[in-house]
Design an enzyme around this catalytic site. Structure first.
Site, short mmCIF file in Angstrom:
data_model
loop_
_atom_site.label_atom_id
_atom_site.label_comp_id
_atom_site.label_asym_id
_atom_site.label_seq_id
_atom_site.Cartn_x
_atom_site.Cartn_y
_atom_site.Cartn_z
N ASP A 1 3.07 7.96 -6.26
CA ASP A 1 3.56 6.61 -6.53
C ASP A 1 2.96 6.07 -7.83
O ASP A 1 3.43 5.07 -8.37
CB ASP A 1 3.16 5.65 -5.38
CG ASP A 1 4.36 5.25 -4.52
OD1 ASP A 1 5.50 5.38 -5.02
OD2 ASP A 1 4.15 4.82 -3.38
N GLN B 1 3.73 3.78 2.34
CA GLN B 1 4.75 2.73 2.16
C GLN B 1 4.12 1.35 2.34
O GLN B 1 3.47 1.07 3.34
CB GLN B 1 5.89 2.94 3.16
CG GLN B 1 7.06 2.00 2.97
CD GLN B 1 7.78 2.18 1.62
OE1 GLN B 1 8.08 3.28 1.19
NE2 GLN B 1 8.06 1.07 0.95
N LYS C 1 13.83 8.13 1.04
CA LYS C 1 12.95 9.07 0.33
C LYS C 1 13.00 10.44 0.99
O LYS C 1 13.11 11.46 0.32
CB LYS C 1 11.52 8.52 0.28
CG LYS C 1 11.40 7.33 -0.66
CD LYS C 1 10.10 6.55 -0.52
CE LYS C 1 10.18 5.27 -1.37
NZ LYS C 1 9.03 4.37 -1.17
#
Ligand code: NAD
Length: 293
Positions: A119, A96, A52
């Site tokens: 997200d 994460q 990412k």
């Protein structure tokens, strides 16, 4: 059969994002800035986060990696979340997953400011998605919708069978595919571990989304001739011929299913690379304040 090349499509979309970023900055806008919180030393999570960050560099975003020890308390992590919520330079961030067992993932998710939740996991953004409002779509389903769109795969009036009902893949994908939009308008069946005669349900599908996490779960006898197959699964299977001792496979028995399909995503190089692209697109949206003014 045509392969849906996620790796190459992600590269194309990243190049498009890079152009948009240049234009944004040239017109006096700020540089998009994505942050990621990584807790502990789960090797798979470290790889995902590294990808990412590298992708941010590729498209001209700023990125910040916040690394914390696995021993961090929930209160301390909530404090980090609060700091990112309040940092005006950070447009969006991700935490994460998975988090260590002693931390309540739901509490952390709820603490993320919806306008920075790139997200797309916060209930506010999931709710907006369900209502068809502008939102940050969850990265993996968004990536799959992009694939269908860019490969001009007709979805209207088709029967889509989603296997797996997780909050991050199966459930949001089932919602998106049923929504009234260009890539959508499907009749959707969401199947899961309690579905009776799952094979019969899958056999009726024009579009199959496999998101279970079991190698070779979808076999050729479950697939209708000409079906479109989106394989989300990422599974490690032992392979002594490889230096690392394993290889990655999806949830679909690719070798035998591919010849029956019209389109199919490989693993690796299919859905996976598109997930990061979606995250970048959401961050650009956040920077431009397209969802929350
Ligand atoms: P999950 O474990 O949260 O959910 C799995 C789902 O499969 C559950 O809803 C469960 O009901 C269903 N299931 C389990 N056994 C079943 C059975 N026998 N029959 C029918 N349904 C069954 O998983 P997830 O987070 O949705 O991930 C699924 C897979 O996709 C994993 O392999 C994961 O690594 C992978 N994944 C890939 C990406 C990507 O970018 N490519 C992103 C997220 C997840």
């Amino acid at each position: 059969m045509q392969l849906i090349d996620g790796k190459s499509l992600a590269k194309t979309i990243k190049a498009e994002i890079a152009i948009e970023v240049k234009q944004l900055i040239a017109s006096g806008g700020k540089t998009p800035h994505l942050a990621a919180i990584l807790v502990g030393d789960n090797p798979a999570s470290a790889v995902y986060v590294r990808n990412k960050v590298r992708s941010c560099d590729q498209v001209g975003f700023h990125s910040t990696l916040v690394r914390k020890e696995a021993s961090i308390t929930q209160e301390e992590l909530l404090e980090v979340v609060k700091e990112l919520n309040e940092n005006p330079d950070i447009d969006g961030y991700i935490v994460q997953l998975p988090l260590p067992k002693h931390i309540d993932e739901e509490a952390i998710n709820l603490a993320i400011a919806p306008e920075k939740d790139v997200d797309g996991f916060h209930p506010m953004n999931i709710g907006r998605m369900a209502l068809g409002l502008e939102t940050y779509l969850p990265a993996t389903p968004f990536g799959m919708v992009q694939m269908l769109d860019r490969y001009n795969i007709e979805t209207s009036g088709k029967h889509c069978v989603v296997i797996g009902r997780s909050n991050i893949v199966g459930t949001p994908m089932s919602l998106l595919m049923s929504r009234k939009m260009k890539t959508g308008n499907c009749t959707v069946t969401l199947t899961h571990s309690r579905t009776k005669d799952l094979a019969a349900e899958v056999r009726r599908a024009d579009i199959i989304v496999a998101a279970i996490g079991m190698p070779n779960f979808v076999t050729a006898d479950m697939v209708k001739e000409g079906a479109v197959i989106l394989d989300v699964g990422i599974n490690r299977v032992e392979d002594t011929s490889r230096k690392r001792g394993y290889r990655l496979v999806g949830d679909v028995d690719f070798e035998n299913v591919a010849p029956k399909s019209s389109f199919i995503t490989p693993v690796p190089g299919g859905v996976g690379p598109m997930t990061v692209t979606s995250l970048l697109m959401n961050t650009l949206k956040a920077c431009r304040k397209e969802v929350y003014k």
